[in-house]
Design a protein around this motif. Structure first.
Motif, PDB file in Angstrom:
ATOM      1  N   SER A  59      27.024  31.655  43.039  1.00  0.00           N
ATOM      2  CA  SER A  59      26.224  31.798  41.819  1.00  0.00           C
ATOM      3  C   SER A  59      24.807  32.236  42.152  1.00  0.00           C
ATOM      4  O   SER A  59      24.254  33.132  41.500  1.00  0.00           O
ATOM      5  CB  SER A  59      26.182  30.482  41.040  1.00  0.00           C
ATOM      6  OG  SER A  59      27.460  30.137  40.589  1.00  0.00           O
ATOM      7  N   MET A  93      27.701  27.341  36.049  1.00  0.00           N
ATOM      8  CA  MET A  93      28.979  27.736  36.654  1.00  0.00           C
ATOM      9  C   MET A  93      29.773  26.523  37.138  1.00  0.00           C
ATOM     10  O   MET A  93      30.984  26.446  36.913  1.00  0.00           O
ATOM     11  CB  MET A  93      28.741  28.731  37.796  1.00  0.00           C
ATOM     12  CG  MET A  93      28.160  30.058  37.354  1.00  0.00           C
ATOM     13  SD  MET A  93      29.262  31.017  36.299  1.00  0.00           S
ATOM     14  CE  MET A  93      30.355  31.732  37.528  1.00  0.00           C
ATOM     15  N   ILE A 126      35.634  32.897  41.532  1.00  0.00           N
ATOM     16  CA  ILE A 126      34.247  32.769  41.084  1.00  0.00           C
ATOM     17  C   ILE A 126      33.714  34.115  40.622  1.00  0.00           C
ATOM     18  O   ILE A 126      33.101  34.230  39.557  1.00  0.00           O
ATOM     19  CB  ILE A 126      33.356  32.195  42.215  1.00  0.00           C
ATOM     20  CG1 ILE A 126      33.779  30.769  42.553  1.00  0.00           C
ATOM     21  CG2 ILE A 126      31.869  32.269  41.839  1.00  0.00           C
ATOM     22  CD1 ILE A 126      33.242  30.258  43.886  1.00  0.00           C
ATOM     23  N   TYR A 174      32.592  35.296  36.835  1.00  0.00           N
ATOM     24  CA  TYR A 174      31.310  35.958  36.567  1.00  0.00           C
ATOM     25  C   TYR A 174      31.540  37.239  35.761  1.00  0.00           C
ATOM     26  O   TYR A 174      30.823  37.509  34.788  1.00  0.00           O
ATOM     27  CB  TYR A 174      30.594  36.255  37.889  1.00  0.00           C
ATOM     28  CG  TYR A 174      29.398  37.156  37.753  1.00  0.00           C
ATOM     29  CD1 TYR A 174      28.205  36.675  37.205  1.00  0.00           C
ATOM     30  CD2 TYR A 174      29.453  38.480  38.161  1.00  0.00           C
ATOM     31  CE1 TYR A 174      27.101  37.508  37.075  1.00  0.00           C
ATOM     32  CE2 TYR A 174      28.356  39.316  38.035  1.00  0.00           C
ATOM     33  CZ  TYR A 174      27.190  38.831  37.485  1.00  0.00           C
ATOM     34  OH  TYR A 174      26.100  39.654  37.355  1.00  0.00           O
TER      35      TYR A 174
END
Length: 176
Positions: free
Chosen positions: A47, A57, A112, A116
């Motif tokens: 992140s 997140m 991840i 995003y």
């Protein structure tokens, strides 16, 4: 005097030992297991690289999968830390079958980055602006017309409650 010098020598040798390599420390909840801590640490790291709020997140991943990188909901076809849905996102990620989708999205770093991308994509919709982004992540840009609006609002509240908690509890996550 001698005992204070001995303590100083011991303290100095201890400091020298610590200088041999970076000690990596990541503060996390004592109720989390090793997998959850590893997942949170990775989410924070990625992140910060992406320039995204790590608290937000980690909060989404906590609500979605309890920070379990191996989470799969076969019925809903949700995969990984961020429970990315195959039906809604297969075309966006150009993955044509659930087996390949699952295989790719069970890799935590990729999950991840895909989360995003989903969040970035959702943020272009008017219904997803500002504090409504978690609602869109959870239920899509048409969430306001959903018959599940109460559950979606509860989801959003849970995400923001966790985000605030993590911000207060773990200030060192920012730019880690």
């Amino acid at each position: 005097m001698l005992s204070s010098m001995m303590i100083l020598v011991l303290a100095q040798s201890h400091l020298i030992w610590l200088e041999h390599g970076p000690m990596e420390f990541f503060e996390a909840s004592s109720s989390w297991g090793t997998k959850q801590i590893t997942s949170a640490k990775l989410i924070v790291k990625e992140s910060n690289k992406l320039g995204v709020n790590p608290y937000f997140m980690v909060a989404i991943a906590t609500v979605e999968s309890s920070l379990n990188p191996d989470a799969v909901n076969e019925k809903a076809k949700d995969v990984g830390l961020f429970q990315i849905n195959y039906r809604w996102h297969r075309e966006y990620f150009k993955i044509t079958n659930f087996t390949d989708f699952k295989k790719r999205l069970l890799e935590p770093t990729l999950n991840i980055h895909y989360a995003y991308k989903v969040l970035t994509n959702m943020s272009r919709f008017r219904a997803c602006k500002g504090k409504n982004l978690p609602a869109c992540y959870h239920a899509g840009p048409g969430w306001k017309k959903s018959h599940r609006k109460q559950q979606i609002s509860a989801y959003v509240n849970k995400v923001y409650k966790l985000e605030r908690y993590y911000e207060k509890r773990y200030p060192e996550w920012k730019n880690k």
